[in-house]
Scaffold this active site. Structure first.
Site, PDB file in Angstrom:
ATOM      1  N   PHE A  25     -29.248  -0.449 -51.354  1.00 43.13           N
ATOM      2  CA  PHE A  25     -29.001   0.346 -50.163  1.00 43.13           C
ATOM      3  C   PHE A  25     -27.695   1.103 -50.341  1.00 43.13           C
ATOM      4  O   PHE A  25     -26.662   0.507 -50.675  1.00 43.13           O
ATOM      5  CB  PHE A  25     -28.913  -0.543 -48.919  1.00 43.13           C
ATOM      6  CG  PHE A  25     -30.231  -0.769 -48.244  1.00 43.13           C
ATOM      7  CD1 PHE A  25     -30.476  -0.284 -46.977  1.00 43.13           C
ATOM      8  CD2 PHE A  25     -31.236  -1.460 -48.897  1.00 43.13           C
ATOM      9  CE1 PHE A  25     -31.700  -0.488 -46.350  1.00 43.13           C
ATOM     10  CE2 PHE A  25     -32.467  -1.673 -48.294  1.00 43.13           C
ATOM     11  CZ  PHE A  25     -32.703  -1.179 -47.020  1.00 43.13           C
ATOM     12  N   CYS A  31     -22.882  10.064 -38.463  1.00 43.97           N
ATOM     13  CA  CYS A  31     -24.173  10.319 -37.844  1.00 43.97           C
ATOM     14  C   CYS A  31     -24.020  11.501 -36.889  1.00 43.97           C
ATOM     15  O   CYS A  31     -22.941  11.729 -36.336  1.00 43.97           O
ATOM     16  CB  CYS A  31     -24.654   9.083 -37.074  1.00 43.97           C
ATOM     17  SG  CYS A  31     -26.288   9.285 -36.314  1.00 43.97           S
ATOM     18  N   CYS A  46     -28.145   8.726 -29.254  1.00 44.81           N
ATOM     19  CA  CYS A  46     -28.749   7.442 -29.605  1.00 44.81           C
ATOM     20  C   CYS A  46     -27.791   6.350 -29.143  1.00 44.81           C
ATOM     21  O   CYS A  46     -26.654   6.281 -29.617  1.00 44.81           O
ATOM     22  CB  CYS A  46     -28.989   7.350 -31.116  1.00 44.81           C
ATOM     23  SG  CYS A  46     -29.562   5.728 -31.658  1.00 44.81           S
ATOM     24  N   CYS A  49     -28.059   1.938 -31.438  1.00 47.64           N
ATOM     25  CA  CYS A  49     -27.824   1.682 -32.860  1.00 47.64           C
ATOM     26  C   CYS A  49     -27.063   0.366 -33.037  1.00 47.64           C
ATOM     27  O   CYS A  49     -26.097   0.079 -32.329  1.00 47.64           O
ATOM     28  CB  CYS A  49     -27.032   2.834 -33.473  1.00 47.64           C
ATOM     29  SG  CYS A  49     -26.717   2.623 -35.246  1.00 47.64           S
ATOM     30  N   ASP A  50     -27.493  -0.440 -34.033  1.00 52.36           N
ATOM     31  CA  ASP A  50     -26.834  -1.711 -34.310  1.00 52.36           C
ATOM     32  C   ASP A  50     -26.188  -1.734 -35.688  1.00 52.36           C
ATOM     33  O   ASP A  50     -25.923  -2.796 -36.250  1.00 52.36           O
ATOM     34  CB  ASP A  50     -27.832  -2.878 -34.189  1.00 52.36           C
ATOM     35  CG  ASP A  50     -29.008  -2.754 -35.155  1.00 52.36           C
ATOM     36  OD1 ASP A  50     -29.071  -1.759 -35.902  1.00 52.36           O
ATOM     37  OD2 ASP A  50     -29.858  -3.657 -35.161  1.00 52.36           O
ATOM     38  N   THR A  51     -25.923  -0.547 -36.241  1.00 47.65           N
ATOM     39  CA  THR A  51     -25.412  -0.438 -37.603  1.00 47.65           C
ATOM     40  C   THR A  51     -23.982   0.098 -37.606  1.00 47.65           C
ATOM     41  O   THR A  51     -23.674   1.055 -36.900  1.00 47.65           O
ATOM     42  CB  THR A  51     -26.310   0.504 -38.438  1.00 47.65           C
ATOM     43  OG1 THR A  51     -27.646   0.000 -38.424  1.00 47.65           O
ATOM     44  CG2 THR A  51     -25.817   0.591 -39.867  1.00 47.65           C
ATOM     45  N   GLU A 116     -34.029   7.028 -45.063  1.00 47.55           N
ATOM     46  CA  GLU A 116     -34.284   6.676 -43.671  1.00 47.55           C
ATOM     47  C   GLU A 116     -33.471   7.627 -42.808  1.00 47.55           C
ATOM     48  O   GLU A 116     -32.240   7.587 -42.807  1.00 47.55           O
ATOM     49  CB  GLU A 116     -33.906   5.218 -43.415  1.00 47.55           C
ATOM     50  CG  GLU A 116     -34.734   4.237 -44.239  1.00 47.55           C
ATOM     51  CD  GLU A 116     -34.466   2.785 -43.914  1.00 47.55           C
ATOM     52  OE1 GLU A 116     -33.492   2.512 -43.165  1.00 47.55           O
ATOM     53  OE2 GLU A 116     -35.215   1.927 -44.407  1.00 47.55           O
ATOM     54  N   HIS A 204     -34.988  -9.064 -42.394  1.00 46.74           N
ATOM     55  CA  HIS A 204     -33.698  -9.409 -42.991  1.00 46.74           C
ATOM     56  C   HIS A 204     -32.814 -10.177 -42.010  1.00 46.74           C
ATOM     57  O   HIS A 204     -32.015 -11.023 -42.421  1.00 46.74           O
ATOM     58  CB  HIS A 204     -32.986  -8.146 -43.483  1.00 46.74           C
ATOM     59  CG  HIS A 204     -32.841  -7.068 -42.467  1.00 46.74           C
ATOM     60  ND1 HIS A 204     -33.918  -6.348 -41.980  1.00 46.74           N
ATOM     61  CD2 HIS A 204     -31.740  -6.582 -41.826  1.00 46.74           C
ATOM     62  CE1 HIS A 204     -33.488  -5.471 -41.098  1.00 46.74           C
ATOM     63  NE2 HIS A 204     -32.176  -5.600 -40.986  1.00 46.74           N
TER      64      HIS A 204
END
Length: 210
Positions: A25, A31, A46, A49-51, A116, A204
């Protein structure tokens, strides 16, 4: 062009059509739908988002001064074997940075390339797997590809809005958070009633891997 990278790591793909596949990755910083700062979340396009895609402080993160340098780092992370190489370009929004030069450099390193994206920007040609995850009511600029992966439910973004697009696979992924159990139940029910859609879960997180 230089590339701002949050982190690079080797793992198993945890969701969508490629679940379980060994991959490197490469998470890009930044973003176009949210700054990544919590104080801006309420006004972001958005909001779920959890990133963490802010900065360049993750594993192998930093600024890479050329496509060759970044592709070389990704190859080093994979290891010596040149078979079955697979890289996932993600973010944030990777298409703010991913360009033809990087695609060519990764192919030269024998990688199959997946991306992605939120679908608001056109990707370079020759990406091997295009996964679009819509997160805004604005019309998608990427209306065809290999997989459309919709986080569900989203206000004003029902699956019916995307069912007619030219994707090979349609994945419905329960939104994580406090309501994940109910969201999963609803996503299962939707897939059973609309078998065009296949359930995608974030394996994951259950397995405790990145």
């Amino acid at each position: 062009m230089s590339y701002a990278v949050k982190e690079i790591f080797k793992t198993l793909q945890g969701e969508g059509a490629q679940v379980g596949r060994t991959a490197v990755f490469c998470r890009f910083s930044g973003c176009n739908l949210w700054s990544g700062r919590e104080e801006d979340r309420a006004t972001a396009q958005c909001r779920f988002c959890d990133t963490d895609f802010v900065g360049m402080d993750g594993t192998l993160g930093g600024r890479y001064d050329s496509a060759a340098a970044l592709a070389g780092r990704i190859a080093d992370t994979w290891g010596e074997a040149r078979t079955h190489r697979f890289v996932v370009l993600t973010g944030g929004e990777p298409l703010l940075q991913v360009d033809d030069a990087l695609v060519a450099a990764l192919h030269a390193q024998a990688f199959e390339i997946a991306i992605e994206t939120n679908g608001t920007m056109e990707p370079p040609a020759d990406i091997d797997w295009v996964c679009v995850s819509p997160k805004t009511r604005d019309p998608l600029k990427v209306a065809k590809g290999h997989e459309l992966k919709l986080v569900y439910p989203q206000v004003d973004l029902p699956p019916e809005n995307f069912a007619g697009l030219a994707f090979e696979r349609f994945s419905l992924q329960p939104m994580d958070g406090a309501d994940v159990v109910e969201n999963t139940r609803r996503a299962i029910a939707y897939c059973l009633a609309h078998p065009q859609w296949q359930l995608s879960t974030q394996t994951h997180k259950h397995l405790g891997i990145r």
